[in-house]
Motif scaffolding. Structure first.
Motif, mmCIF file in Angstrom:
data_model
loop_
_atom_site.group_PDB
_atom_site.id
_atom_site.type_symbol
_atom_site.label_atom_id
_atom_site.label_comp_id
_atom_site.label_asym_id
_atom_site.label_seq_id
_atom_site.Cartn_x
_atom_site.Cartn_y
_atom_site.Cartn_z
ATOM 1 N N ASN A 1 -81.360 8.288 84.259
ATOM 2 C CA ASN A 1 -80.336 8.332 85.292
ATOM 3 C C ASN A 1 -79.374 7.187 85.015
ATOM 4 O OD1 ASN A 1 -81.910 10.357 86.380
ATOM 5 N ND2 ASN A 1 -82.790 9.082 87.983
ATOM 6 N N ASP A 2 -78.075 7.475 84.938
ATOM 7 C CA ASP A 2 -77.128 6.422 84.568
ATOM 8 C C ASP A 2 -75.796 6.613 85.275
ATOM 9 O OD1 ASP A 2 -75.666 8.413 83.260
ATOM 10 O OD2 ASP A 2 -75.602 7.397 81.334
ATOM 11 N N VAL A 3 -74.916 5.608 85.148
ATOM 12 C CA VAL A 3 -73.505 5.753 85.495
ATOM 13 C C VAL A 3 -72.701 5.389 84.257
ATOM 14 C CG1 VAL A 3 -73.764 5.406 87.970
ATOM 15 C CG2 VAL A 3 -73.380 3.430 86.495
ATOM 16 N N GLU A 4 -71.485 5.944 84.165
ATOM 17 C CA GLU A 4 -70.707 5.810 82.939
ATOM 18 C C GLU A 4 -69.233 5.544 83.247
ATOM 19 O OE1 GLU A 4 -71.383 9.211 80.418
ATOM 20 O OE2 GLU A 4 -73.567 9.103 80.657
ATOM 21 N N VAL A 5 -68.589 4.791 82.345
ATOM 22 C CA VAL A 5 -67.154 4.529 82.407
ATOM 23 C C VAL A 5 -66.553 4.867 81.048
ATOM 24 C CG1 VAL A 5 -65.338 2.807 82.774
ATOM 25 C CG2 VAL A 5 -67.477 2.656 84.078
ATOM 26 N N PHE A 6 -65.474 5.649 81.045
ATOM 27 C CA PHE A 6 -64.709 5.938 79.837
ATOM 28 C C PHE A 6 -63.307 5.388 80.043
ATOM 29 C CE2 PHE A 6 -68.172 8.743 79.253
ATOM 30 C CZ PHE A 6 -68.129 9.354 78.003
ATOM 31 N N ILE A 7 -62.828 4.562 79.120
ATOM 32 C CA ILE A 7 -61.490 3.976 79.207
ATOM 33 C C ILE A 7 -60.662 4.526 78.052
ATOM 34 C CG2 ILE A 7 -60.138 1.860 79.297
ATOM 35 C CD1 ILE A 7 -62.702 0.384 80.131
ATOM 36 N N ALA A 8 -59.574 5.226 78.376
ATOM 37 C CA ALA A 8 -58.811 5.927 77.344
ATOM 38 C C ALA A 8 -57.515 5.208 77.013
ATOM 39 C CB ALA A 8 -58.493 7.350 77.799
ATOM 40 N N GLY A 9 -57.207 5.168 75.711
ATOM 41 C CA GLY A 9 -55.890 4.807 75.214
ATOM 42 C C GLY A 9 -55.191 6.056 74.724
ATOM 43 N N LYS A 10 -54.086 5.882 74.037
ATOM 44 C CA LYS A 10 -53.341 7.037 73.538
ATOM 45 C C LYS A 10 -54.111 7.784 72.451
ATOM 46 C CE LYS A 10 -48.926 8.228 71.278
ATOM 47 N NZ LYS A 10 -49.494 8.618 69.975
ATOM 48 N N ASP A 11 -54.718 7.054 71.519
ATOM 49 C CA ASP A 11 -55.398 7.677 70.385
ATOM 50 C C ASP A 11 -56.885 7.351 70.314
ATOM 51 O OD1 ASP A 11 -53.055 8.879 69.475
ATOM 52 O OD2 ASP A 11 -52.520 7.172 68.221
ATOM 53 N N THR A 12 -57.391 6.652 71.309
ATOM 54 C CA THR A 12 -58.786 6.216 71.295
ATOM 55 C C THR A 12 -59.344 6.250 72.711
ATOM 56 O OG1 THR A 12 -58.165 3.904 71.658
ATOM 57 C CG2 THR A 12 -58.373 4.612 69.371
ATOM 58 N N TYR A 13 -60.671 6.158 72.807
ATOM 59 C CA TYR A 13 -61.292 5.896 74.102
ATOM 60 C C TYR A 13 -62.668 5.259 73.885
ATOM 61 C CZ TYR A 13 -63.634 10.476 73.404
ATOM 62 O OH TYR A 13 -64.357 11.525 72.907
ATOM 63 N N TYR A 14 -63.050 4.491 74.885
ATOM 64 C CA TYR A 14 -64.305 3.725 74.850
ATOM 65 C C TYR A 14 -65.262 4.292 75.885
ATOM 66 C CZ TYR A 14 -67.386 -0.182 76.242
ATOM 67 O OH TYR A 14 -68.462 -0.969 76.600
ATOM 68 N N GLU A 15 -66.527 4.411 75.504
ATOM 69 C CA GLU A 15 -67.562 4.930 76.397
ATOM 70 C C GLU A 15 -68.583 3.847 76.701
ATOM 71 O OE1 GLU A 15 -71.069 8.386 76.520
ATOM 72 O OE2 GLU A 15 -69.825 8.130 74.726
ATOM 73 N N PHE A 16 -68.877 3.688 78.003
ATOM 74 C CA PHE A 16 -69.890 2.732 78.452
ATOM 75 C C PHE A 16 -70.866 3.441 79.386
ATOM 76 C CE2 PHE A 16 -71.503 -0.078 81.770
ATOM 77 C CZ PHE A 16 -72.075 -1.096 81.024
ATOM 78 N N GLU A 17 -72.156 3.188 79.188
ATOM 79 C CA GLU A 17 -73.187 3.726 80.068
ATOM 80 C C GLU A 17 -74.161 2.611 80.433
ATOM 81 O OE1 GLU A 17 -75.177 6.968 78.184
ATOM 82 O OE2 GLU A 17 -73.322 7.955 77.534
ATOM 83 N N ILE A 18 -74.751 2.727 81.626
ATOM 84 C CA ILE A 18 -75.751 1.750 82.045
ATOM 85 C C ILE A 18 -76.774 2.438 82.952
ATOM 86 C CG2 ILE A 18 -74.419 0.951 84.059
ATOM 87 C CD1 ILE A 18 -75.415 -1.915 83.376
ATOM 88 N N ASN A 19 -78.058 2.106 82.765
ATOM 89 C CA ASN A 19 -79.098 2.647 83.639
ATOM 90 C C ASN A 19 -79.512 1.589 84.664
ATOM 91 O OD1 ASN A 19 -80.778 0.876 82.243
ATOM 92 N ND2 ASN A 19 -82.047 2.490 81.315
ATOM 93 N N SER A 20 -80.477 1.907 85.499
ATOM 94 C CA SER A 20 -80.853 0.992 86.579
ATOM 95 C C SER A 20 -81.656 -0.202 86.079
ATOM 96 C CB SER A 20 -81.615 1.734 87.680
ATOM 97 O OG SER A 20 -82.690 2.482 87.149
ATOM 98 N N PHE A 21 -82.095 -0.205 84.827
ATOM 99 C CA PHE A 21 -82.643 -1.412 84.193
ATOM 100 C C PHE A 21 -81.522 -2.368 83.763
ATOM 101 C CE2 PHE A 21 -86.965 0.308 82.529
ATOM 102 C CZ PHE A 21 -87.620 -0.220 83.633
ATOM 103 N N GLY A 22 -80.310 -1.858 83.685
ATOM 104 C CA GLY A 22 -79.199 -2.646 83.157
ATOM 105 C C GLY A 22 -79.016 -2.498 81.668
#
Length: 330
Positions: free
Chosen positions: A153-174
């Motif tokens: 079980n996790d939460v996620e953040v995706f940060i997009a640029g024009k030609d790229t994007y970054y993916e971050f995920e974290i679970n309840s353990f950190g």
């Protein structure tokens, strides 16, 4: 990478290619409007939202799975005092700024069984993100960086640029999971191939073509699982007892700080301001994935998000919520 150019094409091939180019040029990606302050553009977008017309090219074809009229918009306010990244979300700023709507099913857009919300603020140093995750039975198992957190079980953040994007995920353990994606069409011309972290000779760099949406108009991406966001801070707070299903838990909360200095590869293609300027628009996605689903007859896909993508895939930047950065403080 060596490129080949066809020589002496017959005229009917030239005509066919011209038609394909013409058709392709009408497909909007919604990254065509620069992430720069533009009051006239913002007013036009507001009018278009009210009337149901499309923004910036009303006759252009919408080529993506989400309903463009349901893409969420959010204003991220400045904070005069940076939050302490401890996961508790007890700073005044988190009580003063607006939270997102309750997350909906990623595919269907339906209501979800548990409440999940996010909020965003910023200062000259960092982008700050908070999650409130209602969870009656908080569980986690993965403890190593870049373990497949999406299977917890996790939460996620995706940060997009024009030609790229970054993916971050974290679970309840950190435990964190990170990846960085570059559209193949921009890989060489954007100079990303010169960075060893993104080099195709790097064993942690792989071809990527989406998850449930395999026909993105921009085609193939290169993904680097060797990328680490510089200076990233993250913390989780548990309101309950993790991995003990004999009792009932309440929620877990997540607090994140992404330094603007670490976003140079996101900002590179369109040279966007770091930190953003007043009224700059960014595409940022916020989601939650569960190992369980609500019982039938609920149409629960196990993935929930700020707004629905209408497909089982978070890797569609055109479907990310639009975050407008405001210089106003809260």
């Amino acid at each position: 990478m060596k490129k080949y150019r066809p020589v002496g094409l017959p005229s009917f091939f030239v005509l066919a290619l011209g038609l394909l180019f013409f058709q392709g040029s009408s497909v909007r990606t919604d990254f065509s409007e620069k992430n720069q302050p533009a009051d006239a553009t913002n007013r036009r977008n507001a009018r278009n939202t009210e009337t149901g017309r499309t923004a910036a090219g009303d006759s252009a074809q919408w080529a993506f799975p989400c309903d463009r009229k349901t893409i969420e918009r959010y204003t991220a306010y400045r904070t005069a005092k940076p939050p302490v990244i401890d996961g508790k979300l007890d700073e005044e700023i988190w009580t003063k700024i607006p939270r997102s709507p309750r997350f909906v099913d990623l595919v269907s857009g339906n209501n979800t069984i548990h409440d999940t919300r996010a909020a965003v603020c910023w200062d000259n140093e960092n982008l700050y993100v908070a999650f409130w995750v209602e969870e009656p039975f908080i569980n986690a198992k993965l403890t190593n960086h870049n373990d497949p957190i999406y299977t917890d079980n996790d939460v996620e953040v995706f940060i997009a640029g024009k030609d790229t994007y970054y993916e971050f995920e974290i679970n309840s353990f950190g435990t964190r999971y990170e990846a960085f994606f570059i559209w193949k069409e921009a890989y060489e011309k954007g100079g990303y191939d010169q960075n060893p972290i993104f080099a195709l000779s790097n064993p942690n760099v792989k071809k990527f073509n989406g998850v449930g949406y395999k026909h993105h108009p921009r085609g193939l991406r290169y993904g680097s699982w060797d990328f680490r966001f510089p200076g990233l801070q993250s913390a989780v707070h548990i309101d309950g007892t993790i991995n003990n299903n004999k009792d009932r838990d309440r929620k877990w909360t997540v607090e994140l700080a992404f330094p603007w200095k670490g976003m140079e590869w996101i900002a590179k293609a369109d040279n966007r301001a770091l930190p953003p300027k007043n009224n700059d628009n960014w595409r940022i996605d916020f989601s939650r994935f569960n190992t369980y689903k609500e019982a039938a007859p609920a149409d629960d896909h196990g993935g929930w998000a700020w707004n629905s993508h209408r497909v089982w895939d978070s890797h569609v930047p055109e479907c990310f919520p639009i975050i407008t950065f405001s210089n106003k403080t809260r």
